[in-house]
Scaffold this motif. Structure first.
Motif, short mmCIF file in Angstrom:
data_model
loop_
_atom_site.label_atom_id
_atom_site.label_comp_id
_atom_site.label_asym_id
_atom_site.label_seq_id
_atom_site.Cartn_x
_atom_site.Cartn_y
_atom_site.Cartn_z
N CYS A 73 -37.05 -63.74 27.44
CA CYS A 73 -37.25 -62.37 26.95
C CYS A 73 -35.96 -61.57 27.08
O CYS A 73 -35.57 -60.85 26.15
CB CYS A 73 -38.38 -61.70 27.74
SG CYS A 73 -38.78 -60.05 27.16
N GLU A 74 -35.27 -61.69 28.22
CA GLU A 74 -33.99 -61.00 28.40
C GLU A 74 -32.95 -61.52 27.41
O GLU A 74 -32.19 -60.74 26.83
CB GLU A 74 -33.50 -61.17 29.83
CG GLU A 74 -34.28 -60.35 30.84
CD GLU A 74 -33.70 -60.44 32.23
OE1 GLU A 74 -32.56 -59.98 32.40
OE2 GLU A 74 -34.38 -60.98 33.12
N GLN A 76 -33.53 -62.86 24.52
CA GLN A 76 -33.90 -62.39 23.18
C GLN A 76 -33.39 -60.97 22.95
O GLN A 76 -32.87 -60.66 21.89
CB GLN A 76 -35.42 -62.44 22.99
CG GLN A 76 -35.85 -62.13 21.57
CD GLN A 76 -35.30 -63.16 20.59
OE1 GLN A 76 -35.60 -64.33 20.69
NE2 GLN A 76 -34.50 -62.70 19.64
N SER A 77 -33.51 -60.14 23.96
CA SER A 77 -33.01 -58.77 23.87
C SER A 77 -31.50 -58.77 23.65
O SER A 77 -30.98 -57.98 22.83
CB SER A 77 -33.37 -58.00 25.13
OG SER A 77 -32.82 -56.72 25.11
N ASP A 80 -30.78 -59.93 20.10
CA ASP A 80 -31.11 -58.87 19.15
C ASP A 80 -30.05 -57.77 19.16
O ASP A 80 -29.71 -57.22 18.11
CB ASP A 80 -32.48 -58.26 19.48
CG ASP A 80 -33.63 -59.23 19.22
OD1 ASP A 80 -33.43 -60.24 18.51
OD2 ASP A 80 -34.73 -58.97 19.74
N THR A 81 -29.52 -57.46 20.33
CA THR A 81 -28.49 -56.43 20.45
C THR A 81 -27.17 -56.88 19.84
O THR A 81 -26.39 -56.06 19.36
CB THR A 81 -28.26 -56.08 21.94
OG1 THR A 81 -29.51 -55.66 22.49
CG2 THR A 81 -27.24 -54.99 22.11
#
Length: 175
Positions: A73-74, A76-77, A80-81
């Motif tokens: 999840c981290e 993925q963030s 995405d950034t």
């Protein structure tokens, strides 16, 4: 780790760890994005280089899955950034991605959802075992590198070095 250090001299590699080594020529193009005990992210020019250390089978399955979910999840963030960059994610995944399990399924879904390519699939090799413990007579493939740019990835190999103080063999790609 504190308890281990109090017990006496630290010998060997008892608790894993992460590192990304850069050539001097790349230092001016590189910047640290984030680091913690499970992953390290460096931006180098138009690339994000990510080194991961996922939990091993010695961790209870419930906690192991939670840790993997949190890490992905981290990551993925971060992806995405930094959607304008290409990605290389490599390290000790601590799971065989070709063996069906809840852990491999979660990781393979992350790889697929982000349109990443496994370099061991791009460049099939005869012996892709990356964990070798001769004393226990055990071996498996636990270390991987995935990339978002298969065109720029020109080689992959598992290195069987004469001098290696780890039970993991180094994996290498050339971009």
């Amino acid at each position: 780790m504190d308890a281990r250090l109090i017990a006496g001299p630290l010998v060997g590699r008892p608790f894993g760890g992460l590192a990304i080594l850069l050539k001097k020529e790349l230092i001016n193009l590189a910047s640290l994005v984030i680091t913690n005990d499970r992953f390290l992210v460096v931006s180098i020019s138009s690339w994000l280089v990510i080194n991961v250390y996922l939990p091993c089978s010695g961790t209870s399955n419930r906690f192991r899955l939670n840790i993997i979910d949190d890490i992905l999840c981290e990551l993925q963030s971060i992806l995405d950034t930094h959607s304008d960059k290409e990605y290389i994610i490599g390290g000790d995944f601590n799971v065989e991605l070709d063996v069906n399990s809840v852990f491999s399924s979660v990781i393979n879904t992350f790889v697929s959802d982000n349109k990443l390519q496994r370099t061991d699939h791009l460049f099939p090799i005869v012996n892709k075992e990356t964990y070798v413990n001769e004393t226990l007579q055990m071996s498996s493939c636990l270390d991987y590198i995935v990339t978002s740019d298969s065109i720029s990835t020109v080689a992959f190999n598992v290195l069987d070095l004469d001098l290696n103080f780890s039970d993991h063999l180094p994996v290498m790609i050339v971009c």
